[in-house]
Design a protein around this motif. Structure first.
Motif, PDB file in Angstrom:
ATOM      1  N   TRP A 126     -32.381 -26.277 -40.981  1.00  0.00           N
ATOM      2  CA  TRP A 126     -31.692 -24.980 -40.847  1.00  0.00           C
ATOM      3  C   TRP A 126     -30.289 -25.143 -40.276  1.00  0.00           C
ATOM      4  CZ3 TRP A 126     -33.576 -20.656 -42.997  1.00  0.00           C
ATOM      5  CH2 TRP A 126     -34.931 -20.641 -43.332  1.00  0.00           C
ATOM      6  N   LYS A 127     -30.109 -26.158 -39.441  1.00  0.00           N
ATOM      7  CA  LYS A 127     -28.781 -26.409 -38.860  1.00  0.00           C
ATOM      8  C   LYS A 127     -27.869 -27.122 -39.854  1.00  0.00           C
ATOM      9  CE  LYS A 127     -30.716 -26.909 -34.180  1.00  0.00           C
ATOM     10  NZ  LYS A 127     -30.943 -27.847 -33.046  1.00  0.00           N
ATOM     11  N   LEU A 128     -28.436 -28.084 -40.566  1.00  0.00           N
ATOM     12  CA  LEU A 128     -27.626 -28.939 -41.434  1.00  0.00           C
ATOM     13  C   LEU A 128     -27.057 -28.207 -42.636  1.00  0.00           C
ATOM     14  CD1 LEU A 128     -29.853 -32.158 -41.317  1.00  0.00           C
ATOM     15  CD2 LEU A 128     -27.635 -31.826 -40.204  1.00  0.00           C
ATOM     16  N   ILE A 129     -27.741 -27.156 -43.125  1.00  0.00           N
ATOM     17  CA  ILE A 129     -27.203 -26.438 -44.293  1.00  0.00           C
ATOM     18  C   ILE A 129     -25.896 -25.720 -43.966  1.00  0.00           C
ATOM     19  CG2 ILE A 129     -29.441 -26.106 -45.432  1.00  0.00           C
ATOM     20  CD1 ILE A 129     -29.393 -23.200 -44.397  1.00  0.00           C
ATOM     21  N   ARG A 130     -25.595 -25.591 -42.668  1.00  0.00           N
ATOM     22  CA  ARG A 130     -24.381 -24.867 -42.263  1.00  0.00           C
ATOM     23  C   ARG A 130     -23.213 -25.793 -41.951  1.00  0.00           C
ATOM     24  NH1 ARG A 130     -28.327 -22.223 -39.011  1.00  0.00           N
ATOM     25  NH2 ARG A 130     -27.397 -23.075 -37.107  1.00  0.00           N
ATOM     26  N   LEU A 131     -23.411 -27.099 -42.120  1.00  0.00           N
ATOM     27  CA  LEU A 131     -22.333 -28.044 -41.819  1.00  0.00           C
ATOM     28  C   LEU A 131     -21.135 -27.840 -42.740  1.00  0.00           C
ATOM     29  CD1 LEU A 131     -24.120 -31.486 -41.239  1.00  0.00           C
ATOM     30  CD2 LEU A 131     -22.975 -30.068 -39.532  1.00  0.00           C
ATOM     31  N   PRO A 132     -19.914 -27.827 -42.212  1.00  0.00           N
ATOM     32  CA  PRO A 132     -18.730 -27.766 -43.074  1.00  0.00           C
ATOM     33  C   PRO A 132     -18.710 -28.967 -44.025  1.00  0.00           C
ATOM     34  CG  PRO A 132     -18.145 -27.401 -40.767  1.00  0.00           C
ATOM     35  CD  PRO A 132     -19.573 -27.855 -40.774  1.00  0.00           C
TER      36      PRO A 132
ATOM     37  N   MET B 130     -31.470 -41.032 -17.619  1.00  0.00           N
ATOM     38  CA  MET B 130     -32.369 -40.241 -18.460  1.00  0.00           C
ATOM     39  C   MET B 130     -32.585 -40.964 -19.784  1.00  0.00           C
ATOM     40  SD  MET B 130     -31.864 -36.273 -19.448  1.00  0.00           S
ATOM     41  CE  MET B 130     -32.089 -35.839 -21.128  1.00  0.00           C
ATOM     42  N   ALA B 131     -33.854 -41.109 -20.171  1.00  0.00           N
ATOM     43  CA  ALA B 131     -34.183 -41.852 -21.398  1.00  0.00           C
ATOM     44  C   ALA B 131     -33.786 -41.055 -22.626  1.00  0.00           C
ATOM     45  CB  ALA B 131     -35.675 -42.156 -21.432  1.00  0.00           C
ATOM     46  N   THR B 132     -33.280 -41.760 -23.625  1.00  0.00           N
ATOM     47  CA  THR B 132     -32.914 -41.090 -24.875  1.00  0.00           C
ATOM     48  C   THR B 132     -34.101 -41.079 -25.810  1.00  0.00           C
ATOM     49  OG1 THR B 132     -32.129 -43.195 -25.755  1.00  0.00           O
ATOM     50  CG2 THR B 132     -30.504 -41.786 -24.686  1.00  0.00           C
ATOM     51  N   VAL B 133     -34.185 -40.020 -26.607  1.00  0.00           N
ATOM     52  CA  VAL B 133     -35.285 -39.892 -27.565  1.00  0.00           C
ATOM     53  C   VAL B 133     -34.934 -40.662 -28.825  1.00  0.00           C
ATOM     54  CG1 VAL B 133     -36.669 -38.296 -28.912  1.00  0.00           C
ATOM     55  CG2 VAL B 133     -35.851 -37.619 -26.645  1.00  0.00           C
ATOM     56  N   GLN B 134     -35.800 -41.572 -29.203  1.00  0.00           N
ATOM     57  CA  GLN B 134     -35.572 -42.358 -30.408  1.00  0.00           C
ATOM     58  C   GLN B 134     -35.948 -41.550 -31.645  1.00  0.00           C
ATOM     59  OE1 GLN B 134     -34.080 -45.383 -30.351  1.00  0.00           O
ATOM     60  NE2 GLN B 134     -33.882 -44.982 -28.165  1.00  0.00           N
ATOM     61  N   PRO B 135     -35.215 -41.709 -32.755  1.00  0.00           N
ATOM     62  CA  PRO B 135     -35.531 -40.961 -33.976  1.00  0.00           C
ATOM     63  C   PRO B 135     -36.976 -41.112 -34.419  1.00  0.00           C
ATOM     64  CG  PRO B 135     -33.412 -42.060 -34.204  1.00  0.00           C
ATOM     65  CD  PRO B 135     -34.003 -42.523 -32.901  1.00  0.00           C
ATOM     66  N   ALA B 136     -37.574 -42.291 -34.194  1.00  0.00           N
ATOM     67  CA  ALA B 136     -38.943 -42.517 -34.640  1.00  0.00           C
ATOM     68  C   ALA B 136     -39.939 -41.597 -33.929  1.00  0.00           C
ATOM     69  CB  ALA B 136     -39.338 -43.974 -34.411  1.00  0.00           C
ATOM     70  N   SER B 137     -39.519 -41.067 -32.747  1.00  0.00           N
ATOM     71  CA  SER B 137     -40.428 -40.201 -31.998  1.00  0.00           C
ATOM     72  C   SER B 137     -40.300 -38.733 -32.411  1.00  0.00           C
ATOM     73  CB  SER B 137     -40.170 -40.342 -30.488  1.00  0.00           C
ATOM     74  OG  SER B 137     -38.895 -39.827 -30.153  1.00  0.00           O
ATOM     75  N   TYR B 138     -39.323 -38.423 -33.240  1.00  0.00           N
ATOM     76  CA  TYR B 138     -39.190 -37.057 -33.728  1.00  0.00           C
ATOM     77  C   TYR B 138     -40.328 -36.754 -34.694  1.00  0.00           C
ATOM     78  CZ  TYR B 138     -34.358 -37.084 -31.973  1.00  0.00           C
ATOM     79  OH  TYR B 138     -33.241 -37.144 -31.193  1.00  0.00           O
ATOM     80  N   ASN B 139     -40.831 -35.528 -34.654  1.00  0.00           N
ATOM     81  CA  ASN B 139     -41.910 -35.162 -35.574  1.00  0.00           C
ATOM     82  C   ASN B 139     -41.388 -34.299 -36.710  1.00  0.00           C
ATOM     83  OD1 ASN B 139     -41.560 -32.601 -34.458  1.00  0.00           O
ATOM     84  ND2 ASN B 139     -43.294 -32.806 -33.054  1.00  0.00           N
ATOM     85  N   GLY B 140     -42.306 -33.874 -37.581  1.00  0.00           N
ATOM     86  CA  GLY B 140     -41.908 -33.083 -38.741  1.00  0.00           C
ATOM     87  C   GLY B 140     -41.331 -31.737 -38.385  1.00  0.00           C
ATOM     88  N   ILE B 141     -41.766 -31.176 -37.258  1.00  0.00           N
ATOM     89  CA  ILE B 141     -41.237 -29.880 -36.809  1.00  0.00           C
ATOM     90  C   ILE B 141     -39.754 -30.010 -36.482  1.00  0.00           C
ATOM     91  CG2 ILE B 141     -41.440 -28.090 -35.042  1.00  0.00           C
ATOM     92  CD1 ILE B 141     -44.416 -28.951 -34.760  1.00  0.00           C
ATOM     93  N   HIS B 142     -39.394 -31.118 -35.836  1.00  0.00           N
ATOM     94  CA  HIS B 142     -37.991 -31.361 -35.497  1.00  0.00           C
ATOM     95  C   HIS B 142     -37.118 -31.397 -36.754  1.00  0.00           C
ATOM     96  CE1 HIS B 142     -34.412 -33.357 -33.836  1.00  0.00           C
ATOM     97  NE2 HIS B 142     -34.501 -34.172 -34.869  1.00  0.00           N
ATOM     98  N   TYR B 143     -37.580 -32.121 -37.770  1.00  0.00           N
ATOM     99  CA  TYR B 143     -36.756 -32.261 -38.972  1.00  0.00           C
ATOM    100  C   TYR B 143     -36.674 -30.961 -39.769  1.00  0.00           C
ATOM    101  CZ  TYR B 143     -36.431 -37.188 -37.968  1.00  0.00           C
ATOM    102  OH  TYR B 143     -36.146 -38.383 -37.353  1.00  0.00           O
ATOM    103  N   PHE B 144     -37.736 -30.164 -39.716  1.00  0.00           N
ATOM    104  CA  PHE B 144     -37.672 -28.852 -40.364  1.00  0.00           C
ATOM    105  C   PHE B 144     -36.629 -27.972 -39.672  1.00  0.00           C
ATOM    106  CE2 PHE B 144     -39.074 -24.428 -40.915  1.00  0.00           C
ATOM    107  CZ  PHE B 144     -39.114 -24.358 -42.294  1.00  0.00           C
ATOM    108  N   ALA B 145     -36.627 -27.986 -38.344  1.00  0.00           N
ATOM    109  CA  ALA B 145     -35.631 -27.217 -37.589  1.00  0.00           C
ATOM    110  C   ALA B 145     -34.221 -27.735 -37.867  1.00  0.00           C
ATOM    111  CB  ALA B 145     -35.946 -27.284 -36.096  1.00  0.00           C
ATOM    112  N   GLN B 146     -34.084 -29.063 -37.995  1.00  0.00           N
ATOM    113  CA  GLN B 146     -32.785 -29.651 -38.302  1.00  0.00           C
ATOM    114  C   GLN B 146     -32.244 -29.150 -39.635  1.00  0.00           C
ATOM    115  OE1 GLN B 146     -31.476 -30.841 -35.342  1.00  0.00           O
ATOM    116  NE2 GLN B 146     -30.607 -32.439 -36.620  1.00  0.00           N
TER     117      GLN B 146
END
Length: 264
Positions: free
Chosen positions: A19-25, A1-17
């Motif tokens: 919300w997750k990252l603010i909860r990191l210990p 299965m091919a891995t998704v490269q960071p360069a292919s992520y769009n702005g929607i992905h980073y916005f969703a990220q």
């Protein structure tokens, strides 16, 4: 299965990220001050706006010419949207000015966490020493923003056409400006100039517009808008780590090599 490269992520992905990252210990403690600034300033401003809208809307609609009254059903929601857009961006800008040093610190610490190279906790003294440089950068952003914003605001004085087109253009401009605003924190931490940062963002303008549009939209949503500042900082920092950090490092390395060759 091919891995998704960071360069292919769009702005929607980073916005969703975001919300997750603010909860990191270990990251949550750096979120607290930007979150509090946003809650106090943006939350209070929207409560005040809610009570003022009933007074402002009829006053603004009274300036619509009689021959355009048949468009009132369209102009009324556009007028409300315009007020909320301008208002939310204005107060989020003030909140960003106040919280800028803490947003930069949040971006710095999150970058260390994402790259596996934790940044040293330099303490409050280092943060205070860095405030003049950070404020100078905020002035640069404001100087770039104001002439363009004033030009768009003048459109509102053109009956019919201006009041219909201006909200759309303002939303698009706000999306781009918010992408610049939040991406600038990790760029500025690495002393990347404002001009070079904008040039880098233009290379992926669609993705950055997606990111900025979501930030702009969520800035207008009650309750969710209270958390949007640290979320946007974290999302923009993840984008910096995946997409721009190595790109600018390679560019700097290439420039240094070219300078050495030219000296020979």
């Amino acid at each position: 299965m091919a891995t998704v490269q960071p360069a292919s992520y769009n702005g929607i992905h980073y916005f969703a990220q975001g919300w997750k990252l603010i909860r990191l210990p270990g990251i949550r403690r750096f979120v607290i001050i930007p979150l509090l600034v946003n809650i106090i300033l943006l939350g209070g401003a929207f409560v005040w706006l809610f009570y003022r809208l009933n007074e402002w809307i009829p006053r603004l609609m009274s300036h619509v010419p009689d021959w355009l009254q048949w468009l009132s059903y369209l102009l009324w929601p556009l007028t409300v949207l315009s007020i909320v857009l301008v208002f939310s961006y204005f107060f989020s800008t003030i909140a960003n000015w106040i919280a800028a040093p803490f947003c930069g610190l949040l971006a710095e610490q999150l970058e260390g966490r994402l790259t596996g190279r934790p940044m040293p906790d330099s303490g409050w003294l280092a943060l205070v020493k860095d405030i003049p440089r950070i404020m100078k950068r905020e002035w640069q952003k404001l100087a770039w923003y104001l002439p363009r914003a004033l030009g768009l605001l003048l459109l509102y004085f053109i009956p019919g056409f201006g009041q219909t087109v201006a909200p759309v253009l303002w939303f698009l401009f706000s999306a781009w400006m918010l992408a610049i605003q939040y991406c600038d924190y990790p760029f500025d931490n690495h002393k990347v100039s404002f001009q070079k940062m904008r040039a880098a963002l233009r290379q992926h303008k669609t993705d950055n517009m997606q990111f900025g549009a979501l930030v702009s939209l969520f800035t207008m949503i009650p309750l969710l808008n209270l958390a949007i500042m640290p979320v946007a900082v974290c999302g923009a920092t993840a984008m910096w780590v995946d997409r721009y950090r190595n790109q600018l490092d390679m560019h700097e390395a290439g420039s240094s090599g070219a300078k050495q060759v030219s000296k020979r």
